[in-house]
Design a protein around this motif. Structure first.
Motif, PDB file in Angstrom:
ATOM      1  N   ASP A  23       0.727  -1.892  -0.039  1.00 22.70           N
ATOM      2  CA  ASP A  23      -0.053   0.037   0.166  1.00 22.70           C
ATOM      3  C   ASP A  23       0.773   1.481  -0.070  1.00 22.70           C
ATOM      4  O   ASP A  23       1.483   1.434   0.598  1.00 22.70           O
ATOM      5  N   GLU A  24       0.561   2.236  -1.003  1.00 20.63           N
ATOM      6  CA  GLU A  24       1.556   3.541  -1.115  1.00 20.63           C
ATOM      7  C   GLU A  24       2.758   3.418  -1.126  1.00 20.63           C
ATOM      8  O   GLU A  24       3.275   3.842  -1.523  1.00 20.63           O
ATOM      9  N   THR A  25       3.695   2.070  -1.641  1.00 16.45           N
ATOM     10  CA  THR A  25       4.504   1.545  -2.188  1.00 16.45           C
ATOM     11  C   THR A  25       4.306   1.083  -3.710  1.00 16.45           C
ATOM     12  O   THR A  25       4.739   1.397  -4.628  1.00 16.45           O
ATOM     13  N   LEU A  26       3.580  -0.085  -3.655  1.00 15.73           N
ATOM     14  CA  LEU A  26       3.398  -0.040  -5.086  1.00 15.73           C
ATOM     15  C   LEU A  26       2.733   0.350  -5.692  1.00 15.73           C
ATOM     16  O   LEU A  26       2.139   0.177  -6.680  1.00 15.73           O
ATOM     17  N   THR A  27       1.406   0.486  -4.639  1.00 15.69           N
ATOM     18  CA  THR A  27       0.205   1.249  -4.899  1.00 15.69           C
ATOM     19  C   THR A  27       0.186   3.405  -4.685  1.00 15.69           C
ATOM     20  O   THR A  27       1.486   3.378  -4.147  1.00 15.69           O
ATOM     21  N   TYR A  28       0.085   4.058  -5.948  1.00 12.34           N
ATOM     22  CA  TYR A  28      -0.439   4.953  -5.303  1.00 12.34           C
ATOM     23  C   TYR A  28      -1.372   5.361  -5.157  1.00 12.34           C
ATOM     24  O   TYR A  28      -2.489   5.390  -6.356  1.00 12.34           O
ATOM     25  N   GLY A  30      -3.869   4.279  -4.058  1.00 14.17           N
ATOM     26  CA  GLY A  30      -4.641   3.035  -4.050  1.00 14.17           C
ATOM     27  C   GLY A  30      -5.230   2.459  -5.275  1.00 14.17           C
ATOM     28  O   GLY A  30      -5.432   1.525  -5.426  1.00 14.17           O
ATOM     29  N   ARG A  31      -4.090   3.135  -6.385  1.00 16.66           N
ATOM     30  CA  ARG A  31      -4.393   2.493  -7.544  1.00 16.66           C
ATOM     31  C   ARG A  31      -2.788   1.735  -8.212  1.00 16.66           C
ATOM     32  O   ARG A  31      -1.723   2.511  -7.512  1.00 16.66           O
ATOM     33  N   LEU A  32      -2.875   0.572  -8.660  1.00 13.54           N
ATOM     34  CA  LEU A  32      -1.069   0.245  -9.356  1.00 13.54           C
ATOM     35  C   LEU A  32      -1.604   0.821 -10.645  1.00 13.54           C
ATOM     36  O   LEU A  32      -2.967   0.083 -11.137  1.00 13.54           O
ATOM     37  N   HIS A  33      -0.697   0.290 -11.063  1.00  7.52           N
ATOM     38  CA  HIS A  33      -0.323   1.774 -12.153  1.00  7.52           C
ATOM     39  C   HIS A  33       0.634   0.633 -13.222  1.00  7.52           C
ATOM     40  O   HIS A  33       1.046  -0.917 -13.324  1.00  7.52           O
ATOM     41  N   ALA A  34       0.605   0.511 -14.832  1.00  7.83           N
ATOM     42  CA  ALA A  34       0.575  -0.003 -15.357  1.00  7.83           C
ATOM     43  C   ALA A  34       2.477  -0.622 -15.261  1.00  7.83           C
ATOM     44  O   ALA A  34       2.752  -1.425 -15.435  1.00  7.83           O
ATOM     45  N   ASP A  35       2.946   0.740 -15.021  1.00  4.87           N
ATOM     46  CA  ASP A  35       3.885   0.208 -14.874  1.00  4.87           C
ATOM     47  C   ASP A  35       4.847   0.283 -14.048  1.00  4.87           C
ATOM     48  O   ASP A  35       6.034  -0.492 -14.189  1.00  4.87           O
ATOM     49  N   THR A  36       4.065   0.751 -12.588  1.00  2.00           N
ATOM     50  CA  THR A  36       4.838  -0.560 -11.561  1.00  2.00           C
ATOM     51  C   THR A  36       4.189  -1.816 -11.832  1.00  2.00           C
ATOM     52  O   THR A  36       5.569  -3.036 -11.642  1.00  2.00           O
ATOM     53  N   TYR A  37       3.374  -2.291 -12.303  1.00  2.00           N
ATOM     54  CA  TYR A  37       3.121  -3.880 -12.577  1.00  2.00           C
ATOM     55  C   TYR A  37       4.343  -4.011 -13.457  1.00  2.00           C
ATOM     56  O   TYR A  37       5.021  -5.907 -13.473  1.00  2.00           O
ATOM     57  N   ALA A  38       4.030  -4.071 -14.637  1.00  2.00           N
ATOM     58  CA  ALA A  38       5.506  -4.615 -14.813  1.00  2.00           C
ATOM     59  C   ALA A  38       6.610  -4.654 -15.114  1.00  2.00           C
ATOM     60  O   ALA A  38       7.475  -5.750 -15.053  1.00  2.00           O
ATOM     61  N   PRO A 243       6.625   9.367  -5.262  1.00  2.00           N
ATOM     62  CA  PRO A 243       5.641   8.194  -4.815  1.00  2.00           C
ATOM     63  C   PRO A 243       5.767   6.831  -4.856  1.00  2.00           C
ATOM     64  O   PRO A 243       5.207   7.119  -6.087  1.00  2.00           O
ATOM     65  N   GLY A 244       5.465   6.068  -3.972  1.00  2.00           N
ATOM     66  CA  GLY A 244       4.042   4.762  -4.240  1.00  2.00           C
ATOM     67  C   GLY A 244       5.076   4.564  -5.765  1.00  2.00           C
ATOM     68  O   GLY A 244       5.991   3.952  -5.702  1.00  2.00           O
ATOM     69  N   GLY A 245       4.218   3.634  -6.380  1.00  2.00           N
ATOM     70  CA  GLY A 245       4.245   3.601  -7.993  1.00  2.00           C
ATOM     71  C   GLY A 245       5.355   3.797  -9.201  1.00  2.00           C
ATOM     72  O   GLY A 245       6.531   3.015  -8.908  1.00  2.00           O
ATOM     73  N   ALA A 246       5.081   5.058  -8.067  1.00  2.00           N
ATOM     74  CA  ALA A 246       6.700   5.498  -9.957  1.00  2.00           C
ATOM     75  C   ALA A 246       8.084   5.249  -8.876  1.00  2.00           C
ATOM     76  O   ALA A 246       8.990   5.121  -9.885  1.00  2.00           O
ATOM     77  N   GLY A 247       8.101   5.254  -7.774  1.00  2.00           N
ATOM     78  CA  GLY A 247       9.465   4.972  -6.918  1.00  2.00           C
ATOM     79  C   GLY A 247       9.931   3.639  -7.400  1.00  2.00           C
ATOM     80  O   GLY A 247      10.601   3.707  -6.777  1.00  2.00           O
ATOM     81  N   PHE A 248       8.822   3.223  -6.600  1.00  2.00           N
ATOM     82  CA  PHE A 248       8.897   1.399  -6.892  1.00  2.00           C
ATOM     83  C   PHE A 248       9.921   0.969  -8.567  1.00  2.00           C
ATOM     84  O   PHE A 248      10.556   0.260  -8.135  1.00  2.00           O
ATOM     85  N   VAL A 249       9.629   1.879  -9.151  1.00  2.00           N
ATOM     86  CA  VAL A 249       9.802   2.120 -10.218  1.00  2.00           C
ATOM     87  C   VAL A 249      11.409   1.897 -11.065  1.00  2.00           C
ATOM     88  O   VAL A 249      12.440   1.072 -11.539  1.00  2.00           O
ATOM     89  N   GLU A 250      11.387   3.179 -10.067  1.00  2.00           N
ATOM     90  CA  GLU A 250      12.970   3.411  -9.787  1.00  2.00           C
ATOM     91  C   GLU A 250      14.030   2.619  -9.266  1.00  2.00           C
ATOM     92  O   GLU A 250      14.645   2.324  -9.303  1.00  2.00           O
ATOM     93  N   ILE A 251      13.422   1.648  -8.207  1.00  2.00           N
ATOM     94  CA  ILE A 251      13.960   0.745  -7.342  1.00  2.00           C
ATOM     95  C   ILE A 251      14.046  -0.557  -7.813  1.00  2.00           C
ATOM     96  O   ILE A 251      15.540  -0.829  -8.047  1.00  2.00           O
ATOM     97  N   ALA A 252      13.106  -1.192  -8.867  1.00  2.00           N
ATOM     98  CA  ALA A 252      12.664  -1.968 -10.037  1.00  2.00           C
ATOM     99  C   ALA A 252      14.159  -1.544 -11.697  1.00  2.00           C
ATOM    100  O   ALA A 252      15.221  -2.749 -11.354  1.00  2.00           O
TER     101      ALA A 252
END
Length: 262
Positions: A23-28, A30-38, A243-252
């Protein structure tokens, strides 16, 4: 904390496992964006084992374990581990408590919920409570005083308690995200994190991520972790720009780049 963009190209070369809050790490919001899932899928394609470690309820975690490109899900702040069967249609479930004790624990949690609501009528159980198997979740109030009272009421009733950005969580058993991660990584993935903690990167954003931030060397907070630093004794080593999923994309991206360089 240092900006993740300043990490060297090989900073995360030792990482074989990415454990992440949801929550709010993969999502932002409350939503999971396509880039994060990818990004989850790209990590798996790079040979990295990916495991969300979340306070979310069993109902959500069952769906995540079945359908997301992850290698299992630790849910309800450590209450269980769900892993997709290779057939794709079944889930293997490992609970912190042995099966013989789970009915008694559930009854105790129900009694604790009643005690908290009797003491604090304004405390509201989370909408997802019917989908929980090992924990209580109260909607986190905007009023920090009421939030603190709910935490105290849970503790006074005999529960372990913490908060994240959505819930005030209560459970029984003395475990947390780190305790269950240690157990599952050893039993299922043959990784002893006390001997090889650098094999793991943890990403999160909130108070209940504190044990993970304190233990692992490779830790990254998405940008909104700044809102909770007063509640996190050891902050993450790195922080993302987004924030959220956008940040996780940076991590990946950082992990995948390091694996390629290595």
């Amino acid at each position: 904390m240092k900006p993740l963009a300043q990490a060297t190209a090989v900073e995360f070369a030792s990482v074989r496992f990415v454990l992440t809050d949801m929550d709010e790490t993969l999502t932002y919001r409350g939503r999971l964006h396509a880039d994060t899932y990818a990004a989850l899928e790209r990590l798996r394609d790079a040979g990295v084992t990916v495991i969300p470690v979340t306070g979310a309820p069993a109902g959500w975690c069952d769906q995540m374990a079945r359908m997301w490109p992850v290698d299992g899900v630790i849910g309800e702040n450590g209450g269980f581990f769900f892993q997709r069967d290779p057939s794709g249609h079944d889930i293997a479930r490992t609970f912190w408590h042995p099966d013989a004790a789970r009915a008694e624990v559930a009854a105790r949690l129900q009694a604790i919920a009643g005690a908290v609501q009797d003491a604090l009528p304004q405390a509201r159980l989370a909408q997802d409570q019917p989908f929980r198997l090992t924990s209580l979740a109260f909607a986190r109030p905007d009023d920090p005083v009421l939030c603190g009272k709910i935490l105290s009421a849970l503790s006074d009733a005999g529960a372990d308690a913490t908060v994240n950005n959505l819930w005030v969580l209560g459970w029984i058993g003395g475990y947390d995200k780190l305790a269950m991660a240690r157990r599952i990584l050893a039993e299922t993935f043959r990784l002893d994190i006390d001997d090889d903690r650098d094999a793991v990167l943890y990403s999160g954003d909130s108070t209940n991520d504190a044990p993970m931030f304190a233990f692992f060397r490779h830790t990254v907070g998405v940008s909104t972790v700044r809102d909770y630093l007063s509640e996190i004794p050891t902050p993450p080593a790195w922080i993302t720009q987004g924030p959220g999923g956008a940040g996780f994309v940076e991590i990946a991206d950082a992990v995948i780049q390091a694996k390629k360089r290595a």
